[in-house]
Design a protein around this motif. Structure first.
Motif, mmCIF file in Angstrom:
data_model
loop_
_atom_site.group_PDB
_atom_site.id
_atom_site.type_symbol
_atom_site.label_atom_id
_atom_site.label_comp_id
_atom_site.label_asym_id
_atom_site.label_seq_id
_atom_site.Cartn_x
_atom_site.Cartn_y
_atom_site.Cartn_z
ATOM 1 N N PHE A 173 0.170 4.069 -4.882
ATOM 2 C CA PHE A 173 0.089 5.418 -4.313
ATOM 3 C C PHE A 173 -0.421 6.401 -5.357
ATOM 4 O O PHE A 173 -1.324 7.211 -5.081
ATOM 5 C CB PHE A 173 1.461 5.865 -3.794
ATOM 6 N N THR A 206 0.156 -2.460 -0.089
ATOM 7 C CA THR A 206 -0.330 -1.846 -1.325
ATOM 8 C C THR A 206 -1.685 -1.172 -1.097
ATOM 9 O O THR A 206 -2.017 -0.198 -1.782
ATOM 10 C CB THR A 206 -0.461 -2.882 -2.455
ATOM 11 N N VAL A 216 -3.229 6.225 1.451
ATOM 12 C CA VAL A 216 -2.474 7.454 1.703
ATOM 13 C C VAL A 216 -2.610 8.406 0.511
ATOM 14 O O VAL A 216 -2.852 9.608 0.678
ATOM 15 C CB VAL A 216 -0.988 7.135 1.968
ATOM 16 N N GLY A 217 -2.456 7.874 -0.688
ATOM 17 C CA GLY A 217 -2.631 8.697 -1.882
ATOM 18 C C GLY A 217 -4.033 9.242 -1.997
ATOM 19 O O GLY A 217 -4.246 10.398 -2.386
ATOM 20 N N THR A 255 -0.716 2.174 0.905
ATOM 21 C CA THR A 255 -0.180 3.240 0.059
ATOM 22 C C THR A 255 -1.282 3.851 -0.807
ATOM 23 O O THR A 255 -1.287 5.059 -1.054
ATOM 24 C CB THR A 255 0.946 2.716 -0.840
#
Length: 408
Positions: free
Chosen positions: A111, A55, A61-62, A58
């Motif tokens: 994300f 978590t 990455v976002g 992600t």
């Protein structure tokens, strides 16, 4: 648009700069506040702790991905519309995380929370560039660095406090409220700062050309990478520091926070000293004096560790010196890089954030792959980052500083 090189009048910080700091904190709070709750989330959702770590991945990455879009959009439509969108996405996603019934939902929402939070990393930099000259921007970025240093200290404490009387869901509920407050303040306090006389058309081909031109801009890239490499050393410390300090040298886990906090305090103190120094000296001059310190200090520590002269005090001195210098290098390198990018400040800030964040994540990956049970990988990576930053400044940035006139 006219910039103000002396925006700090009196002793009080302007309200808009406090708001920019709060927006910058959105991403940091969403990372650090829920770290103490990993085991609680894992137990509640019936998964392993390693799955909960996804978590965080992600979200990152976002956070990295979103920055590439907010910059060009803010250059075309202004700073406030994409900021509204990003904050709303952050708030809705945080609320969804608080209500998430399973790990799959939580992963997706994290994300999108990172995607929304990335607006708070890009647009405040562009706003500072819009309103200030290079020296004023260096002071403002020093104030934002204060938030960067405080978040790792306060956020885990707040998260742990919430867990004492509620569940992990209260942490995301708190992030929801914080984001909603930022949204209201953005509407009431922030003025549109994009220069209406230099609206940049939003075409995919043009945006790509802008990014290519920025990547080929020697001065811009040199200062971006100079600041990014020092930040990469910070990421390496975050990745490898706990192992070196706790497992190798026996510091109790409950006392690690004091070591981490001391380094954060050093970063905060230096960023505020920098805010005062750039009043009388140029940001470039301050950067030129300081950039030697992390390179020489960590190289010395790395050589001593490689020769077998490793000790906890030696490592702590090296860590403290390197991380404290980030309070000088980060604000000044960012201010000088953006000073030349008036017409495309949003796009430049987006590329800066993405590149610096990407280099930081790469250093964390190197730390994960190069794990030999000693402190050598960590101090070597930090030394390489420090030396590379110094070389970039001395042989690229310094020799091109006077060749490009600032854009309006």
């Amino acid at each position: 648009m006219q910039t103000d090189s002396s925006p700090f009048q009196g002793k009080r910080l302007p309200g808009w700069l406090i708001l920019m700091a709060a927006l910058t904190a959105m991403g940091a709070l969403a990372i650090d506040m829920y770290l103490p709750s990993f085991s609680f989330i894992a137990k509640d959702l019936g998964v392993g702790s390693n799955t909960i770590q996804l978590t965080l991945s992600t979200f990152l990455v976002g956070l990295a991905f979103g920055q590439m879009f907010y910059g060009p959009i803010s250059d075309r439509f202004g700073r406030k519309p994409p900021l509204y969108f990003g904050i709303c996405l952050y708030v809705i996603s945080a609320l969804g995380c608080a209500l998430a019934p399973n790990i799959e939902t939580l992963l997706v929402l994290r994300f999108f929370q990172g995607l929304g939070g990335s607006a708070g990393m890009v647009i405040p930099r562009a706003v500072v560039r819009d309103k200030m000259g290079a020296e004023g921007a260096a002071r403002a970025f020093s104030m934002l660095m204060l938030v960067f240093g405080l978040a790792p200290i306060l956020a885990p404490f707040i998260g742990g406090l919430l867990l004492t009387f509620s569940t992990w869901r209260a942490i995301f509920a708190t992030l929801t409220v914080f984001g909603a407050i930022c949204l209201i303040c953005t509407h009431r306090v922030m003025e549109e700062t994009r220069d209406q006389a230099h609206v940049v058309p939003l075409h995919l081909g043009r945006v790509l050309r802008q990014y290519v031109d920025l990547l080929r801009h020697r001065q811009f890239m040199a200062y971006v990478l100079c600041g990014g490499l020092i930040q990469a050393g910070l990421f390496a410390y975050i990745s490898g520091g706990p192992f070196v300090i706790i497992e190798l040298h026996g510091i109790k886990p409950q006392n690690f926070g004091f070591v981490f906090g001391a380094n954060a305090i050093g970063l905060i103190a230096c960023s505020q000293i920098n805010a005062r120094l750039v009043i009388k000296r140029s940001a470039d001059r301050v950067l030129g004096k300081i950039i030697w310190i992390p390179a020489i200090l960590t190289t010395t520590v790395a050589i001593l560790v490689a020769c077998g002269y490793e000790s906890l005090p030696l490592l702590l001195i090296g860590f403290f010196g390197f991380l404290s210098c980030h309070g000088f290098v980060g604000p000044n390198a960012s201010a000088i890089a953006l000073a030349q990018q008036g017409k495309q400040a949003g796009t430049a800030a987006a590329l800066m954030g993405t590149l610096q964040f990407g280099i930081g994540m790469l250093s964390g990956v190197v730390m994960g792959l190069w794990h030999d049970g000693t402190a050598l990988p960590l101090v070597t990576v930090m030394a390489v980052c420090g030396v590379a930053a110094l070389l970039l400044y001395r042989y690229v940035a310094r020799h091109t500083t006077q060749t490009v006139a600032p854009q309006a």
